[in-house]
Design a protein around this motif. Structure first.
Motif, PDB file in Angstrom:
ATOM      1  N   ARG A  66      13.542 -44.886  26.681  1.00  0.00           N
ATOM      2  CA  ARG A  66      12.989 -43.621  27.172  1.00  0.00           C
ATOM      3  C   ARG A  66      13.315 -42.482  26.217  1.00  0.00           C
ATOM      4  N   GLU A 119      21.208 -49.170  30.126  1.00  0.00           N
ATOM      5  CA  GLU A 119      21.310 -48.460  28.854  1.00  0.00           C
ATOM      6  C   GLU A 119      20.133 -48.749  27.929  1.00  0.00           C
ATOM      7  N   ASP A 164      17.391 -46.594  28.913  1.00  0.00           N
ATOM      8  CA  ASP A 164      17.687 -45.214  28.521  1.00  0.00           C
ATOM      9  C   ASP A 164      17.355 -44.988  27.047  1.00  0.00           C
ATOM     10  N   ARG A 207      23.395 -48.291  35.766  1.00  0.00           N
ATOM     11  CA  ARG A 207      22.522 -47.744  34.736  1.00  0.00           C
ATOM     12  C   ARG A 207      22.014 -48.854  33.840  1.00  0.00           C
ATOM     13  N   GLU A 212      18.461 -43.083  39.634  1.00  0.00           N
ATOM     14  CA  GLU A 212      19.885 -43.325  39.486  1.00  0.00           C
ATOM     15  C   GLU A 212      20.657 -42.490  40.495  1.00  0.00           C
TER      16      GLU A 212
END
Length: 433
Positions: free
Chosen positions: A214, A208, A211, A206, A200
């Motif tokens: 992860r 999400e 994210d 991004r 990034e």
């Protein structure tokens, strides 16, 4: 009541249609927004084009009117058949406008056909001209059809694109949710494993969903490390305590008889039981325990287990059945439940067998909400006194039930008292066993 627990064996199921509805909601929302934008743009385009086209026709009608008024003023013939003084088809609104000494134009009909009227005052009368408007109306209708077709194609394309993108998002969310349920069920090795993607930066978008996945993987890894450390600590403490306790028990046996010896023996025996419980929990945590299954007549097995457990309890066999289980482990589960009921509940303690379901109930204050909601947890008794028990009895019962495939749930009876339900699997031994 004592121990707080990690949740009933029957777990909540999350239907997949929840994520499917999210997919359709995103697609429908995208389509609705596209249709709204297309409608607004279509109306604007229609108004602009219609104003321009009608304005051209109106301008032509006004030019014809000026030409006709000039001829009328000089008393010459206009030469155009589409002009007349006070024609019968002149719209009333336009006739009233001319009566006030003004000129104007509007769309109307003449002989059943659409025309553009233009009229002005001539010696107190209305001199009007009209030109065909049918081709202009057809042209506007064709433009509206083209606008609607373009809006429909755009909405369809956006809907398909939105459905495709929403499907990708919902599938990734469904994968993440499935892994989260596996982790909550005890599979701490489960991971989502989405690729990390590009690094990034200021100019990069991004993801999400990635994210969240992860973060879930990181949380599962951290939780697994902590639980493994806790298991190792429990096993190490139990093993380290076992040898000195055995020596202490042997040394205490050499003390002279009396109250001091009795007190020391009682404390050492309590420590010895705690150590054995810790060792049993460490074996259950490691997953090395294997059940020695056999066909057992459940009613008689429960009666013998209650009798051997010591604490007084009544057994009622409503309907007996044969179950496939490990009798020694079943005895351990029932003994722990009975000890817990007598220690933290009130008599009478009742054990009921109805088919493959066994219930243990006392008439005390019942299980605390934390235990019913979260399940038994080691070293947490749920007792305000904090000195009655070490919080391992129900934890061991839950662990042994998992080894045997027994569904173990904790609740409170409607009439009061703690109620523990065991649902044993019904099966048959393989042939030749």
């Amino acid at each position: 009541m004592p121990e707080q627990h990690r949740g009933p064996v029957e777990r909540e199921r999350h239907p997949m249609h929840a994520l499917s509805s999210l997919r359709w909601k995103i697609a429908l929302t995208t389509t609705a927004v596209c249709c709204a934008v297309a409608a607004v743009l279509g109306i604007l385009v229609h108004n602009v084009v219609a104003r321009q086209i009608v304005g051209e026709v109106r301008k032509a009608a006004d030019a014809e009117l000026d030409h006709a008024l000039g001829h009328y003023e000089y008393g010459t013939a206009h030469g155009d058949v589409n002009s007349s003084v006070d024609p019968p088809g002149l719209p009333g609104a336009l006739r009233a406008l001319v009566g006030r000494g003004q000129t104007g134009s509007m769309v109307g009909e003449q002989d059943g056909k659409p025309v553009m009227w233009a009229a002005g005052p001539a010696d107190g009368k209305a001199l009007a001209v009209w030109i065909p408007f049918g081709s202009t109306r057809d042209r506007l209708r064709d433009i509206d059809t083209a606008i609607l077709a373009s809006a429909g194609l755009a909405a369809g394309a956006v809907a398909l694109a939105g459905l495709f993108l929403a499907d990708r998002i919902s599938r990734r969310l469904a994968t993440t949710a499935a892994v989260a349920r596996r982790i909550s069920a005890g599979d701490l090795d489960a991971r989502v494993g989405f690729p990390a993607g590009d690094a990034e930066g200021p100019g990069r978008s991004r993801d999400e969903v990635r994210d969240v996945a992860r973060a879930l993987d990181t949380m599962a890894a951290s939780l697994q490390e902590r639980l493994e450390a806790e298991k190792r600590f429990t096993a190490d403490v139990a093993h380290e305590l076992r040898t000195p306790l055995t020596g202490s028990l042997a040394a205490a046996a050499l003390l002279p008889e009396g109250r001091p010896k009795e007190m020391i023996n009682n404390r050492l025996k309590a420590m010895h039981l705690l150590t054995e419980d810790l060792l049993e929990i460490s074996r259950l945590d490691s997953g090395v325990e294997r059940a020695d299954l056999a066909m057992v007549e459940l009613g008689r097995a429960v009666e013998r287990a209650v009798e051997a457990a010591g604490p007084t309890a009544t057994v009622r066999v409503v309907r007996d059945t044969m179950v496939l289980t490990d009798r020694r482990r079943l005895d351990r589960i029932l003994a722990n439940l009975l000890v817990n009921a007598h220690k933290h509940g009130l008599p009478p303690v009742e054990v009921t067998v109805e088919g493959p379901v066994v219930t243990v109930r006392d008439h005390g204050p019942g299980y605390p909400p934390e235990l019913i909601e979260h399940g038994p947890q080691r070293f947490r008794t749920g007792d305000p006194g904090r000195g009655r028990g070490h919080g391992l009895g129900l934890t061991i019962a839950a662990g042994q039930a998992a080894v045997l495939g027994i569904q173990l749930s904790f609740s409170n009876a409607p009439e009061g008292g703690a109620l523990t339900t065991l649902r044993l699997p019904v099966g048959r031994l393989p042939e030749g066993s």
